[in-house]
Design an enzyme around this catalytic site. Sequence first.
Site, short mmCIF file in Angstrom:
data_model
loop_
_atom_site.label_atom_id
_atom_site.label_comp_id
_atom_site.label_asym_id
_atom_site.label_seq_id
_atom_site.Cartn_x
_atom_site.Cartn_y
_atom_site.Cartn_z
N LYS A 1 0.86 -1.19 0.00
CA LYS A 1 0.00 0.00 0.00
C LYS A 1 0.89 1.23 0.00
CE LYS A 1 -4.52 0.67 0.21
NZ LYS A 1 -5.54 -0.23 -0.34
N GLY B 1 -21.92 5.35 -3.82
CA GLY B 1 -20.70 5.72 -4.53
C GLY B 1 -20.40 4.66 -5.57
P1 NAD Z 1 -17.24 6.41 -2.80
O1 NAD Z 1 -16.52 7.54 -2.17
O2 NAD Z 1 -17.43 6.37 -4.27
O3 NAD Z 1 -18.72 6.30 -2.15
C1 NAD Z 1 -18.96 6.27 -0.77
C2 NAD Z 1 -20.46 6.42 -0.53
O4 NAD Z 1 -20.70 6.33 0.87
C3 NAD Z 1 -21.02 7.77 -0.97
O5 NAD Z 1 -22.30 7.58 -1.54
C4 NAD Z 1 -21.16 8.53 0.35
O6 NAD Z 1 -22.20 9.51 0.30
C5 NAD Z 1 -21.51 7.40 1.28
N1 NAD Z 1 -21.25 7.73 2.68
C6 NAD Z 1 -20.24 8.45 3.22
N2 NAD Z 1 -20.40 8.55 4.56
C7 NAD Z 1 -21.52 7.84 4.86
C8 NAD Z 1 -22.19 7.58 6.07
N3 NAD Z 1 -21.77 8.05 7.24
N4 NAD Z 1 -23.28 6.80 6.00
C9 NAD Z 1 -23.74 6.33 4.83
N5 NAD Z 1 -23.16 6.58 3.65
C10 NAD Z 1 -22.06 7.33 3.68
O7 NAD Z 1 -16.51 5.10 -2.30
P2 NAD Z 1 -16.56 3.63 -2.95
O8 NAD Z 1 -15.45 3.50 -3.93
O9 NAD Z 1 -17.95 3.32 -3.35
O10 NAD Z 1 -16.15 2.77 -1.67
C11 NAD Z 1 -17.10 2.44 -0.65
C12 NAD Z 1 -16.51 1.36 0.23
O11 NAD Z 1 -16.16 0.24 -0.58
C13 NAD Z 1 -15.23 1.75 0.96
O12 NAD Z 1 -15.19 1.10 2.21
C14 NAD Z 1 -14.14 1.20 0.06
O13 NAD Z 1 -12.94 0.96 0.78
C15 NAD Z 1 -14.80 -0.09 -0.39
N6 NAD Z 1 -14.19 -0.62 -1.61
C16 NAD Z 1 -14.38 0.00 -2.81
C17 NAD Z 1 -13.75 -0.52 -3.94
C18 NAD Z 1 -13.98 0.12 -5.28
O14 NAD Z 1 -13.52 -0.47 -6.28
N7 NAD Z 1 -14.66 1.23 -5.38
C19 NAD Z 1 -12.91 -1.65 -3.84
C20 NAD Z 1 -12.74 -2.28 -2.59
C21 NAD Z 1 -13.38 -1.73 -1.48
#
Ligand code: NAD
Length: 421
Positions: A106, A220
């Site tokens: 990382k 998201g």
């Molecule tokens: P993102 O930033 O695109 O979206 C996050 C979403 O969560 C947004 O809609 C935001 O409004 C919402 N949010 C923020 N605070 C919140 C709260 N207190 N309560 C409810 N909703 C809330 O992020 P993402 O890429 O969709 O990632 C989301 C999760 O998935 C993270 O934990 C990330 O580590 C994990 N993840 C994502 C990927 C990927 O490819 N995008 C891969 C592995 C893990």
Amino acid sequence: MAEELNPFRISQRQLDTAAELMGLDKQAHALLREPERAVIVNIPVRMRDGKTKAFTGFRVLYNSARGPGKGGVRFHPQESLDTVKALSAWMTWKCSLANIPFGGAKGGVICNPKEMNSAELENLSRGYVRALSRFIGPKVDVPAPDVYTNPQIMAWMLDEYETIEGRSSPEAFTGKPVEIGGSEGRFDSTAMGGMYVLRETAKIKKLNLKKAKIAIQGFGNAGKFAFEIATRLAGARVVAISDSQGGVYDPKGLDYGKLSEAKERTGSLEGYKGAEKVTNEELLELDCDVLIPAAIENQITKENADRVRAKIVLELANGPVTPDADRILFERGIADMPDFLVNSGGVIGSYFEWAQDLQGYYWTEGGVYQKLDAIITDSFNTVIKTQAEYRTKGKRITPREAAYVIAVGRVAMAMKARGRY
Ligand code: NAD
């Protein structure tokens, strides 16, 4: 930071628990409690006022026994060596559970990208690679996008790396734009992988997905694709979804197009007409079959785990269920599928990008999904088999504990084969 909240100490405690459960060799355990290498760099960046500012950057290679390092680079004001070390450990277990030929790594830079313009971000991205070029590379450690980094940042980093190396090397970074060697299907591979895990879990829980009611926390990248795939491919009904401001609930099912339109028009999901408003806390306790936390960590805790009504919890976010809550859900017969299995589609997609770049031969989106399905379904089956093996020894272990036992065991075996202990 309080010691119990220090993410690296948490990752060490999780390893300790798995080590005890599996009777891990003490030498292997000691080696696996610390990263192989942690590099801290001081990056000079020319800012818009013509002055140079110093930024602190990190790259941690946690373990390379199973292959080169793999893991994202985060640009975040609260970045620290301990967060990067913890995240690199978790990447090691994720790659190992997926059985892909990578170790874990990382990176991160302490900065606030919201206050930086495009030229400053480009200077920082290129500076990061100049400072770390000896420690990254296709057969050394392969970075990818993460929090506040994106395909454009990967493109700048790759360009800098290739300039230093004096040769084309698209396999040195993943999550790139398709035009320079990115993979088809890479950006919805996380949600797609999660849906394959859901399909398999539903079989075990005898849940017909076509009749299932799904609630998703987060709108998201992960949550949106999960909504689309669950409705379009699995034929399920998404009855609730939220973002950071709250969410909406309609037991008859929500419409993705209308939801996106409402969010765009009003800036909030609550602009969706005909649905009931719900808070993020209420969403977790709704009457549904599948709950998909896809936002942030520590959402299901010992305070609310008793009130979760879903039959399946699919952890698409990282760390949404605390260890105490994990046990409570398990004892209540709820299948809580762990994050490092459910969201491993992202890193598996990265692996496919690396493999295609190495061959210089690119696959279709359909080909990518088919291979993703095969890998993640195999991981799922191994988790279920491991739980069953422990049951025959009189131990009831959670899917997360089973996943740890498999992942740590594989890394330990690779270290043993190399004579590291
Ligand atoms: P993102 O930033 O695109 O979206 C996050 C979403 O969560 C947004 O809609 C935001 O409004 C919402 N949010 C923020 N605070 C919140 C709260 N207190 N309560 C409810 N909703 C809330 O992020 P993402 O890429 O969709 O990632 C989301 C999760 O998935 C993270 O934990 C990330 O580590 C994990 N993840 C994502 C990927 C990927 O490819 N995008 C891969 C592995 C893990």
